[in-house]
Design an enzyme around this catalytic site. Structure first.
Site, mmCIF file in Angstrom:
data_model
loop_
_atom_site.group_PDB
_atom_site.id
_atom_site.type_symbol
_atom_site.label_atom_id
_atom_site.label_comp_id
_atom_site.label_asym_id
_atom_site.label_seq_id
_atom_site.Cartn_x
_atom_site.Cartn_y
_atom_site.Cartn_z
ATOM 1 N NE ARG A 176 -71.049 18.523 64.417
ATOM 2 C CZ ARG A 176 -72.320 18.597 64.035
ATOM 3 N NH1 ARG A 176 -72.751 19.655 63.422
ATOM 4 N NH2 ARG A 176 -73.164 17.619 64.273
ATOM 5 C CB THR A 177 -66.227 13.714 63.772
ATOM 6 O OG1 THR A 177 -66.763 14.403 64.892
ATOM 7 C CG2 THR A 177 -64.879 13.112 64.135
ATOM 8 N NE ARG A 231 -68.073 9.607 65.995
ATOM 9 C CZ ARG A 231 -68.601 10.839 65.950
ATOM 10 N NH1 ARG A 231 -69.806 11.032 65.435
ATOM 11 N NH2 ARG A 231 -67.926 11.858 66.403
ATOM 12 C CE LYS A 264 -70.795 -9.107 52.723
ATOM 13 N NZ LYS A 264 -69.728 -9.195 51.738
ATOM 14 C CG HIS A 290 -65.097 12.927 70.088
ATOM 15 N ND1 HIS A 290 -64.166 12.931 69.077
ATOM 16 C CD2 HIS A 290 -66.275 13.326 69.531
ATOM 17 C CE1 HIS A 290 -64.746 13.333 67.965
ATOM 18 N NE2 HIS A 290 -66.025 13.568 68.204
HETATM 19 C C1 NCD Z 1 -70.165 14.663 69.659
HETATM 20 C C2 NCD Z 1 -69.958 13.167 69.688
HETATM 21 O O1 NCD Z 1 -70.139 12.474 68.691
HETATM 22 O O2 NCD Z 1 -69.550 12.711 70.753
HETATM 23 N N1 NCD Z 1 -70.352 15.147 68.359
HETATM 24 C C3 NCD Z 1 -69.255 15.523 67.629
HETATM 25 O O3 NCD Z 1 -68.409 14.729 67.288
HETATM 26 N N2 NCD Z 1 -69.143 16.819 67.342
HETATM 27 C C4 NCD Z 1 -71.200 15.141 70.593
HETATM 28 C C5 NCD Z 1 -72.581 14.571 70.499
HETATM 29 O O4 NCD Z 1 -72.876 13.733 69.641
HETATM 30 O O5 NCD Z 1 -73.404 14.973 71.314
#
Ligand code: NCD
Length: 303
Positions: free
Chosen positions: A52-53, A103, A82, A131
């Protein structure tokens, strides 16, 4: 307020949240110019899995007329494999783009990245840290369902490792009528620093292990037990499946409640719940796109 790097929910004041919410509503209603970010390039740098993100950030940029360059699975496929440091990677990709969405499995990684970046860095999840953009879409999903902020929000599951709640709580703390019920095993309780912050802001909260407390809630924010943060499979198994929303739980929830989840879900919401009108997690995921479009417009001062 100018945003610059977007690392933490604690950066946002209430006025900024509400200005971005106005943009969110315009975008959701399709009332926006399609090419406002033409010529801009977003780099997405994901060292941890994401569906999703990453895709909603990329879609947001494309829908606004911008472009995207991406290294999916950066731990394996970028020069990190590397031995390149995050600092060097950020310095290298800086001239290639106008914004970096990152991320990383380490808490604090986005902040480190921001120190080496001349273009804005957006934290799309840093280990068990924060997040902020997920929490922003969660906040807007709540706002779009209720007229008042006099709400009880139950946060359920892995509150220690779940970074989305670490960002959602500071957002909610701008609204003094909000009450929070933290429901988790003691070992997975919300971080002390977060609770101290809520206290300082005068936000009423309770902590319990008992799932039945969801009966009082207007918003049930279910979360996944964060398997990847546990040292051993045995430790994880202790908590896996402790809180499950199924058709029996549906019977005790308020008729007006909403069930949210940042997704992905594993077993903590059964599929039979999906058809209940109170289940709004797929709508929540769709709001991720509108929220990220709004945030990008705000960031690039294209409001
Ligand atoms: C979340 C995350 O990555 O922190 N997912 C997301 O971005 N929608 C929640 C999760 O992974 O449980």
């Amino acid at each position: 307020m100018r945003l610059g790097h977007i690392i933490s929910a604690y950066q946002f004041d209430k006025k900024t949240l509400e200005q971005i919410f106005i943009l969110f509503k315009k975008i959701k209603a399709q009332k926006y110019k399609k090419n406002l970010l033409a010529g801009k390039i977003m780099a997405t740098l994901f060292y941890e899995p994401s569906t999703r993100t990453r895709l909603s950030f990329e879609s947001a940029m494309l829908r606004l007329g911008g472009n995207v360059i991406s290294t999916e699975s950066a731990s394996q496929f970028s020069s990190a494999a590397k031995g390149e440091t995050l600092e060097d990677t950020i310095r290298v990709i800086n001239p290639y783009c106008d914004v970096i969405v990152i991320r990383h499995y380490n808490e604090g990684a986005s902040e480190i990245a921001s120190k080496y970046s001349k273009v804005p860095v957006i934290n799309a999840g840093d280990g068990r840290g924060e997040h902020p953009t997920q929490a922003l879409l969660d906040l807007y999903t709540i706002f779009s369902k209720f007229k008042s902020t006099n709400l009880t929000v139950a946060m359920v599951g892995d509150l220690k490792n779940g970074r989305t709640i670490h960002s959602l709580c500071p957002f909610l703390s701008h609204y003094p009528k909000i009450k929070i019920i933290f429901i988790s095993p003691k070992a997975l309780a919300a971080p002390q620093s977060l609770k101290e912050y809520l206290k300082q802001k005068g936000i009423h909260f309770e902590e319990t292990e008992d799932f039945k407390n969801v009966v009082q809630a207007d918003v049930i924010y279910q979360t996944r037990i964060q398997k990847e943060r546990f040292k051993s499979a045995r430790d994880y198994q202790k908590y896996f499946g402790k809180y499950i929303i199924d058709k029996n739980i549906l019977k005790i929830l308020k008729k007006t409640a909403v069930i949210m989840h940042p997704l992905p879900r594993v077993n903590e919401i059964t599929q039979e719940v999906d058809i209940d009108g109170r289940a709004i997690y797929f709508e929540e995921a769709a709001n991720g796109l509108y929220t990220r479009m709004a945030l990008l417009l705000y960031l690039f001062d294209k409001t």
